[in-house]
Structure formats: C-alpha cells, structure tokens
Design an enzyme around this catalytic site. Structure first.
Site, mmCIF file in Angstrom:
data_model
loop_
_atom_site.group_PDB
_atom_site.id
_atom_site.type_symbol
_atom_site.label_atom_id
_atom_site.label_comp_id
_atom_site.label_asym_id
_atom_site.label_seq_id
_atom_site.Cartn_x
_atom_site.Cartn_y
_atom_site.Cartn_z
ATOM 1 N N ASN B 406 24.255 45.817 57.676
ATOM 2 C CA ASN B 406 24.591 45.478 56.300
ATOM 3 C C ASN B 406 25.677 46.394 55.756
ATOM 4 O O ASN B 406 26.820 45.981 55.583
ATOM 5 C CB ASN B 406 23.329 45.549 55.441
ATOM 6 C CG ASN B 406 23.549 44.991 54.048
ATOM 7 O OD1 ASN B 406 24.685 44.807 53.631
ATOM 8 N ND2 ASN B 406 22.484 44.735 53.337
ATOM 9 N N ASP B 407 25.333 47.649 55.542
ATOM 10 C CA ASP B 407 26.296 48.537 54.893
ATOM 11 C C ASP B 407 27.546 48.767 55.723
ATOM 12 O O ASP B 407 28.630 48.963 55.179
ATOM 13 C CB ASP B 407 25.622 49.870 54.578
ATOM 14 C CG ASP B 407 24.489 49.680 53.583
ATOM 15 O OD1 ASP B 407 24.577 48.747 52.781
ATOM 16 O OD2 ASP B 407 23.521 50.454 53.632
#
Lengths: 99, 480
Positions: B406-407
């Site tokens: 995600n990040d």
C-alpha cells in the site's frame, strides 16, 4: 565513584571505543541486509553465555539457587548463540543462492 | 590465564570482523561464520581455562548438559523455522539472551548478599564493604533490569508476530510506562545504598525490581503494531547487548564487554537505519503517533470512487498482457502467498507473458523481507527488480499486480507535501497501463493514510486474502 572509575578505567575505555566502532562498522549496510545483520548481532550478544558458564562453574554444591538458575542460564544462552548463528546462516544462504 | 586472555582477544576481533563483514552482501555469510568460530573458542576457553583465585570451574556435567540441551534446541529451532517466521525466531533467541543476562544477575546478587552477610557477622569488619562493591551492585541491577526488559519485550514481540498476542493499549499507557521506568530506575538506584542496613529483606526489594522490569518490557512492546516489530526487535537486540556487557563488567571479562557493547551500539544504529528505510523516526515507532498525526493531515480529502474487478476479468487482462509486474507487500507475507505467487508467475510465463517482481526496499516492513520470502518460493533472482530498475520499466508494463502493498505505491509520497510519507521513494505503478490492486479491504495501510492510487481510473481493486485470490486467479487463468 571516582575510585570505581579509576579501578575500571580499562573497561570504560573499551566501552567508549566499542560504541564508536559498533556505529562505524555497520554504517553503510544496505537495507536488504538489515534483517540478517540484526540476527547476526543477536548471535554475537549471546556471548553472555560466558557469564552463565562462569556462574554455573562457580556454584557451590549446596547452593541450589545458583545451580538451577545457572543451568537455566547456560541453556538459554546456548540457544541464543547456536540458534542465532544457524538462523543467520540460513538467511544468508538464501541470499547467496540467488546470485 | 594468559592463554585465556589471548583467546578472548581473538574472539573479540572475530566479533568486530564478523559484524563488519555482515554489513556487506558479498562477505556476509563468512562474517557470520567467523563470529561463530570466535564464539566457540571463547566458550571452550572459558570452560577449560577460566580460573578465579587459582580455582578452576567445576560442575562440568551441568555445564555440558546445559550446552548440549541448548545447542540441540537452538539448532532444531533455527533449522525448522519457516523463512517467513524468521523475525519472530530472532526475537525469541534475543529473549533467551536477555533472560540469561537477568539470571546471571540474580545469582550474582545472591552471592553478593551471602558475602555481605558474612562480612556483617564479622564485627571486626563492621559494616565495611569495599567501594567497588557498590559499583558491582549497580552493574548487577543494570544487567537485571535491561535483561528482563529485553526478555519480556522479546517474548511479547514474538507472540505478536506469530499472532498469539493481539495489540493492546490503554489510554495514557505511555505515561504509565514512563512512571514505571522511573520507579524501576529509582528502586535500582536506591538498592545499593541501603544494601547493608537491610540485608535481610533486600531480596524483596531486588525481586520487586525484577518484576517491574518484566512488566515494563511487556507494556513497552504491547501497544506497538505488528508491522513495526522488526524495529522493536532490533532495539531489544541492542538492549541485550548492553545487558551482556554488564556481565563483562562483573567478571572483568573483555570478550563479553566487547561483544556486548559492540552489539549495543551497532544494534542501536541498525534500529535507526531501519526506521530511516521506512521513512519514520524511532520516536514515531515507539510512541506510535504516526496514525494519529496522519488523520489530521491527509484524510480529509475527497475519497472518490474506486472500481472493482472480477476474478475472471483480472485473469483475462493478465493472460493477454505482454508484461506483468508484481508488487509484493506485507499482505503477501501475512497471507503466506509467496508459493501461489510463484505459481501464477510460472503459469503466465508459459502463456508467453513476461513477469517481473518489483521489490521496494522496505516492502513488508522488514528490509529484505520480500527477497527472502520469494527466494523461499524459488522465484528466480533475475526476475526480482529493485526499485530503480522497476521504475524504469513501469511505463512499458501492461498490468501491475499489487499484492498487499500500500504505502510503497502511494503517489502521495511524491505529490502531497503534507502527507506523512512525503519524500519516501515509491514504486511508480501509476505509470503502467493498468493496475490491479489486491487488498483485504479498503482500510488504509500501515501509515494510516488513504492511497490515491486506488481511486485512479487505471486502477481496479481485487479484494480478498492474497493467497486465496491468487489461487482463484490461477484457476481462472487455467480455465481460459
């Protein structure tokens, strides 16, 4: 306090130098190696096993506290050392195979 | 004795050399072996050559029994552990080392107490205890406190990583922790001062310190999120190093001192480096204010709509692509989906699709995590692209499959200066023609911030557990 420092100045010098050396030695480690390095360092601090051996080896026959705790310390310390080095080796083996 | 001193010098050098070599990929494995050899001679030297006032060690049976048991348990544990469970294994070993240091302190305290009682009974000596003994009591206390914190913390970290212990925190826990730490330090500072006056109930005081230190270790690690555990383990690792060094002071043992402090210093730096690689500060990890500050800055933005893609559509898109790039992340590790991932790669390759992996340096929140994980599943090293290479290839990629990352693919790191991850290098997956994101839900990732990528028109979402989704995807592709 001052007496204590002068009685142990050698040790204190070692502490200071090792702090700088420890920082210097791993200063430029690539991030892929962070985990194996942590694991390797983990094995090295297993050197505490030496203390456990000394405790165990000095315990008098009747002193059950020292005997039992010392024995436990030797077992745990050995797990730390042996397990630490073996696990690190396994991790690094993976890295090698790929190259 | 002089032979033993030489042995200790040699092993100290091997520790330094080993650590040095461990920080370079080419020599790392040999470095580890060299340190292991140094450790072996130090242990053997201690057993056979150590003398205290001209007396050799005894209880050989106990010592060897302990070493053999520990050796077998350690080897088996290290050999049998799955690659994905490495960090928790390291944590467990670290806890053993911490416990070992704490036990040494307990036994030595007991010795000190006995010695003091004899001194006290002997009136000619009065209440005299040589100056250095106070120093020793402090060192014993320090070894006890650090060793116990390290032990308790490592066990909690281990439990959290293998899912046995859930996150737990209460309001004001940080304040409770700080107060607890102050009490521990206060008690430890006070102990030697009234050591002689209250020799009879000093044990109680000592065991209170032990108890509180263990409690602190538990409280210290409990609220920290599972993804941050490697950083915490690294920190506890350096704690144990310092605890080992305390032993070095006690026995005037230079090898213990060198090894302990070396690991203490290197471990602290490593902890900071790990944080840096994740673009976070140690304070953030420990106090965990990351999520809190993020909610105030980034999230208020309009969320927009995301679109989902069905399994069969995803299967079609991927099988008819020329080039697919897989971006693995923490979700892949959690779901243990590396084998399924490799299977998908093989299947697609058979269909003539070029499949590569784009590895972000901190994907999975443990540096090198993905490399080790995929290596375990026999993914060829040539297919793993580092971030820079991968970023060059994204524009020519047809489909990017993001698996539980995600990040590391959040474009906010480049575009939004108010984002907490702003400045972190990311994988530019939005440059590819299409992007399929597999996540368990729309919940924000580790940094607690929304990801614009999910709302871009090129992106479609494929919800579910990474392993299950991959297996279903493989099934769909086979049926095409």
């Amino acid at each position: 306090m001052l007496n204590w420092i002068s009685a142990h100045q050698q040790m204190i010098y070692i502490v200071i130098l090792m702090i700088f050396l420890g920082i210097e030695v791993i200063g430029r480690v690539p991030s892929v190696l962070h985990t194996p390095l942590m694991s390797g360092a983990n094995a090295i601090h297993g050197v505490v096993i030496i203390g456990a051996i000394i405790v165990m080896g000095k315990a008098e026959d009747g002193n059950y506290l020292a005997l039992i705790l010392g024995f436990l310390a030797v077992v745990l310390g050995t797990i730390n050392v042996v397990g630490g080095f073996v696990v690190t080796d396994r991790m690094l083996e993976m890295f090698k195979k790929k190259k | 004795m002089s032979l033993l001193a030489t042995i200790y010098i040699i092993s100290s050098v091997t520790f330094i050399l080993g650590l040095k070599m461990l920080s370079n990929p080419a020599s790392a494995r040999r470095g580890n072996q060299i340190a292991a050899i140094g450790m072996t001679i130090a242990i053997l030297g201690t057993i056979f050559l150590y003398e205290d006032n001209g007396q050799k060690l005894h209880n050989y049976v106990w010592i060897f029994a302990g070493i053999i048991i520990g050796g077998i348990v350690g080897t088996l544990a290290a050999k049998k552990v799955k690659m994905t469970a490495m960090p928790e294994m390291v944590s467990l070993f670290n806890g053993m080392g911490g416990a070992c240091a704490a036990l040494i302190s307990i036994v030595e305290f007991n010795h000190m107490q006995n010695a003091a009682e004899i001194l006290k009974g002997d009136q000619s000596n009065g209440y005299f205890i040589p100056n250095f003994s106070f120093g020793f009591i402090y060192i014993i206390c320090l070894g006890l406190v650090i060793g116990s914190i390290s032990f308790a913390g490592s066990i909690i970290a281990w439990g959290k990583l293998n899912g046995k212990i859930k996150d737990f925190s209460f309001k004001g826990q940080h304040i409770v922790n700080i107060i607890l730490l102050i009490i521990i330090l206060g008690l430890a500072a006070y102990l030697p001062i009234h050591f002689l006056e209250s020799i009879n109930n000093i044990s109680f005081h000592f065991y209170i310190i032990l108890f509180l230190a263990i409690l602190y270790g538990i409280f210290f690690v409990l609220p920290i999120g599972g993804a941050d555990m490697p950083v915490v383990i690294s920190l506890l690792n350096s704690f144990t190093g310092v605890a080992a060094a305390c032993g070095g002071f006690l026995y005037d043992n230079k090898a213990m001192l060198t090894g302990g402090i070396l690991v203490g210093a290197a471990g602290t730096l490593l902890t900071i480096l790990m944080c840096k690689a994740m673009n976070r500060s140690l304070k953030n990890v420990l106090i965990g204010s990351f999520g809190a500050s993020a909610t105030s800055s980034g999230v208020k933005k309009e969320q927009g709509a995301y679109k989902e893609i069905s399994l069969s559509d995803a299967a079609v898109v991927m099988s008819y692509a020329h080039k697919v790039m897989i971006v693995p992340g923490y979700g892949l590790a959690v779901a243990q989906a590396q084998h399924a991932c490799h299977e998908l790669e093989k299947l697609l390759t058979e269909k003539g699709v070029e499949v590569k992996y784009a590895i972000h340096p901190v994907a999975g929140r443990m540096p090198g995590h993905m490399n080790v994980l995929l290596a375990e599943a026999d993914v060829s090293y040539d297919n793993l692209l580092e971030m820079e290479q991968a970023n060059e290839q994204f524009p020519t990629t047809d489909v990017v499959l993001v698996l539980g990352a995600n990040d590391v693919v959040n474009p906010a790191a480049k575009t939004d200066p108010s984002s907490p991850i702003y400045g972190m290098p990311i994988l530019d997956v939005e440059l590819a023609k299409a992007c399929i994101v597999n996540k368990r839900s729309m919940k924000p990732g580790y940094a607690g911030i929304e990801n614009d990528l999910f709302f871009q028109p090129k992106t479609s979402m494929l919800f579910g557990d990474a392993k299950k989704v991959l297996q279903d995807l493989i099934g769909e592709i086979k049926n095409l």
